[in-house]
Every structure is written in C-alpha cells, then in structure tokens.
Enzyme design. Structure first.
Site, short mmCIF file in Angstrom:
data_model
loop_
_atom_site.label_atom_id
_atom_site.label_comp_id
_atom_site.label_asym_id
_atom_site.label_seq_id
_atom_site.Cartn_x
_atom_site.Cartn_y
_atom_site.Cartn_z
N VAL A 17 0.84 -1.20 0.00
CA VAL A 17 0.00 0.00 0.00
C VAL A 17 0.87 1.25 0.00
CG1 VAL A 17 -1.79 1.28 1.22
CG2 VAL A 17 -1.84 -1.23 1.19
N ALA A 46 9.76 6.46 5.69
CA ALA A 46 10.44 5.72 6.76
C ALA A 46 10.22 4.22 6.59
CB ALA A 46 9.93 6.17 8.12
N GLY A 135 -10.82 -1.63 2.51
CA GLY A 135 -9.98 -1.22 1.40
C GLY A 135 -10.46 -0.01 0.65
N ILE A 137 -13.35 0.65 -0.58
CA ILE A 137 -14.76 1.03 -0.43
C ILE A 137 -14.87 2.27 0.44
CG2 ILE A 137 -17.04 0.30 0.34
CD1 ILE A 137 -16.11 -2.59 0.03
N GLY A 188 -2.40 -15.80 -2.87
CA GLY A 188 -1.93 -14.61 -2.16
C GLY A 188 -3.00 -13.89 -1.37
N GLU A 191 -2.36 -15.16 4.31
CA GLU A 191 -0.98 -15.18 4.76
C GLU A 191 -0.55 -16.61 5.07
OE1 GLU A 191 0.89 -12.56 4.82
OE2 GLU A 191 -0.61 -10.98 4.58
N ASP A 202 -9.20 -9.99 12.44
CA ASP A 202 -9.14 -8.85 11.52
C ASP A 202 -10.51 -8.21 11.37
OD1 ASP A 202 -7.74 -7.38 9.11
OD2 ASP A 202 -9.60 -8.22 8.30
N LYS A 206 -12.27 -4.27 12.57
CA LYS A 206 -13.07 -3.43 11.68
C LYS A 206 -14.48 -3.24 12.23
CE LYS A 206 -10.30 -5.07 7.80
NZ LYS A 206 -10.23 -5.98 6.64
N GLY A 318 -5.54 -5.01 -1.19
CA GLY A 318 -4.67 -4.79 -2.35
C GLY A 318 -4.04 -3.42 -2.30
#
Length: 448
Positions: A17, A46, A135, A137, A188, A191, A202, A206, A318
């Site tokens: 990203v 960084a 993402g 949206i 992909g 993980e 996850d 959210k 993505g």
C-alpha cells in the site's frame, strides 16, 4: 494566479500500500494540488530497511530509517507500518507537532482509538482512517458525514476478503475448509499464518471501528464478540445451500431496544439499551444482497431510519485499492489545513453501552444427529418450545453407520428469531436429550 502553498508529507511504511501511495503522490502531483488546494510534497519514506526490493521504483533519496525525525517537520503524516508500536508513538508525536494523520492501521484504531482521537482533538488536527476498513470502499466517510443527519440502526459487513474467498470456494466447489484455505494462500489472499483472518480477529477490529462511527460511541476490540470460520465444514455449507442459504463471516453492529425501557435520557427515551458488536459465521438467504458478494470482495450493508437500506461494495484489499482510500483521506486533510479550520472531529455524542452476545436477538441453524425412531421429532419440538424457541424450518435425512449398522437421522433446524441467551440454553439442553446423539453444528442466521 495565486501560488499554492506546499504541505510536507511524511510516509511511514512502504509495503504494497505504501509504495502505491508514494507513486500516486509523485505521479499525480498536479491533480492532487488542484483538488486539495496545496502542493503535497513527499519529503520522506520511513522504512526498516532502505535496501528492501519494492514493486514500485521510487527515488532512493526519499528513504530513511529515522521515522521519528521524519514526523517532526511534516504537515501531513501517513502511517502504513501496521502493528501497535512504534506506530502509536509516531502518530501521537506527529499530532502533538501539529500534523494531520492518515492511517490504515485497523488494529491500532480498534485497540486505542479513544486515545488517538483525544490527542487529535487537543492538537486541533485531523485523524482519518478510511483505509482501515474495507480497502477501496468509501464507507467510513459516508457513515460519518453523509449519514450524520440520520440514525443508523444496523450494520452488516463482509469486511475480510480472505474468509469470503474461502467460504465462497467451499460453496461453489464443495471444497473442504483446509483445501479452500490452501487455494487462498496459493493466490496470495491468505498469509502463511492465516490466524488473524480465519479466526475473525481482523474482522473484529473493523467491526469495532464501524460500530464506533455508526453509533457515535467509542467501542474497542474488547467490546466485540468474535468467532472465526475454521470450524465451518463442507457439510455445513452443503446443508445451508440445500436450505437456500449461504454462509458468510459477518461483522455486525446493531442497536438493540428493550421493551418498556426507562426514560429520562435521550438514549433511554428511545428505549435503546445498547449496541451488540459481533463477528461470526452467519447464514444468509441467497436473495440477500450480501449473499452475492463473491471471491475476495468486501461489502457493507447499512440500515438507517430514514435512508433505509444501503450497500457499499468493492475491493477490500490490495495495494492500489487501499491506496485510493488513503489518498482520499489525505486530500481531505490537506484541504482542512488550507482552509484553516479545525481538524474534523469524531462525533462521540452517544453513551451507548456495548452489550454481550447473550443480549443479541438472532436465529439459529442447528445440526443434530438423532436416533431414527418414533417420537424423536416430538421430543425435540417440545424441548425447543420449553425454552421459548420456535422452529421455522426442519429438514431430516437418514443414514446408516457402516461399522455398527445402526441407522440414525440428521436434523437441520432453522429457528425463528429469539434471544441469544434462549437459543444458547436450547442448544445446551439438546446435548442432554436422550434421543440426540450429538449437536453437529450451531450457526447464526440473519436476514430472515
């Protein structure tokens, strides 16, 4: 023509990203300037290792390992490092130095959002995190801004692309969970260690963020009930399909109302006792809009008092899609600096309690392995009735054990909506009924 001012942008992190964000800042500088009212100058990136190969070719002189020094002089800081520390300390330092912050760090916002917002308020800067949920949206800004004049009553979201891909594979091909997970890893989507996705962590982060914005109360990850999909079997998927349902991992935040609640405050006057925030595998009727969300896509379904039903759909992960969300926040923050107003504050006007899962109202899908003999259905129906749970659908199939030659039946039951506490008590009682060999599955049902 008035010359545009220049705002210094510091980027923390340059993964998939971050690299796309840097590319957009460099390639689309003129467009961004016209939309934000300022030149957005990327002054540094960084990273842990400046020699790490990256998919996007970027000027080497931009890279540094000194993130602390980078944020000191920035007007805008983009945090895409992930994790809790050092991201938290760097964000706090940036805001205390007067910088607006854009982050995609869902874990940090879910865990420590109240502290971050308090610091942003004190500093008069903007804290934005559209990229933390779903993402590309645009969902957080519509909830915060477009629906700010309405009352949201319920949010249901498919907010993890990995689990949606796995469940979709199981539904469309009949694959077992392990095989669908392996395919997700090969492509992909998952993980090497998929725990955060498949166990629902996850999505839970959210869910906390969605609940906080939807109900104007700060909810943390600790307020979210969480179940993953690792126990969902191909048999569950097939039985759900046969009954006209599809299984999705849903993040749900809904306002619950108590009958005859006390009055005296704005919240109580409406009869509202709290908000249930939860993540779990859920059966949805195949005609529900969320049932059609395939592959690794995300969607969020909102119910509001005046707007009615709304759905937001798109790519949930993505590099490029998530970078789009980051850039939307960045342009908005830059415009707030140019216009000279205070940072856009979080609206936490409500004081609604987070309720335990037992307070929720839902329907259950229950799989039972039972003795194939007369009177079984009557006993089971009586047990459900004794616990105040009504059966809506009951399907039975019979099978004979190859080793013992004993015939038994598989019952698949969908209940009417009832309290979570009553449904859980019914399942527990069913485990002790003499005609029930085992409870093979228990899943919640929405949209019926």
């Amino acid at each position: 023509m008035t010359e545009l001012r220049t705002l210094k942008v510091a980027l923390l992190g340059c993964g998939n990203v971050g690299a796309q964000v840097a590319r957009i800042l460099l390639d689309d500088a003129d467009m961004l300037a016209s939309r934000s009212g300022a030149r957005l100058e990327l002054v540094g990136i960084a990273v842990r290792n400046t020699d790490t190969p990256r998919d996007v070719e970027l000027p080497r002189e931009l890279f540094t390992t000194d993130a602390g020094a980078l944020v000191k002089d920035a007007d805008l800081v983009i945090e895409l490092m992930g994790g809790i520390e050092p991201a938290r300390s760097l964000i706090l330092a940036a805001m205390r130095n007067g910088a607006c912050v854009v982050t995609g760090n869902k874990a940090l916002v879910a865990k420590d959002g109240p502290t971050l917002h308090e610091e942003a308020d004190k500093a008069g800067v903007q804290l934005s995190y559209e990229a933390a949920v779903a993402g590309a949206i645009p969902i957080l800004r519509p909830i915060r801004d477009s629906l700010s004049g309405d009352r949201i009553t319920r949010v249901l979201g498919i907010v993890n692309g990995t689990t949606n891909f796995i469940l979709d594979q199981m539904d469309s091909t009949g694959a077992q969970f392990a095989d669908a997970l392996a395919e997700a890893q090969r492509l992909g989507y998952a993980e090497a260690d998929p725990t955060a996705d498949v166990e629902g962590h996850d999505a839970a982060s959210k869910a906390a963020i969605l609940a906080s914005l939807s109900f104007h109360t700060r909810f943390s990850l600790d307020d979210v009930y969480c179940e993953g999909i690792s126990s969902v079997t191909a048999a569950d998927i097939a039985a759900a399909k046969d009954a006209g349902f599809v299984i999705k991992l849903l993040a749900i935040a809904e306002k619950l109302t108590a009958a005859g609640g006390e009055t005296g405050t704005e919240t109580d006057a409406a009869g509202t006792t709290g908000v249930s925030v939860r993540v779990h595998p859920t059966l949805l009727p195949r005609e529900h809009p969320l049932a059609a969300v395939r592959g690794a896509f995300n969607a969020v379904f909102i119910e509001a008092e005046n707007a009615g039903e709304l759905m937001f759909y798109g790519q949930g992960a993505g590099g490029k899609p998530t970078a789009s969300a980051v850039m939307g926040d960045l342009v908005s923050a830059a415009r707030s600096i140019v216009l000279g107003g205070p940072g856009r504050a979080e609206t936490t006007t409500g004081k609604v309690s987070a309720l335990p899962i037992t307070a929720a109202a839902t329907s259950y899908y229950i799989g039972l392995d039972v003795a194939d003999q007369p009177g079984v259905l009557a006993k089971i129906a009586r047990l459900f009735a004794d616990h105040g749970v009504s059966i809506e659908i009951m399907r039975q199939t019979t099978h004979r054990d190859a080793d013992s030659n004993i015939e038994s039946a598989e019952l698949r039951i969908v209940t009417h909506r009832a309290s979570e506490a009553a449904l859980a008590a019914t399942v527990e009682a069913a485990k002790g009924l003499d005609v029930i060999n085992s409870v093979t599955s228990v899943l919640r049902v929405e949209g019926v």
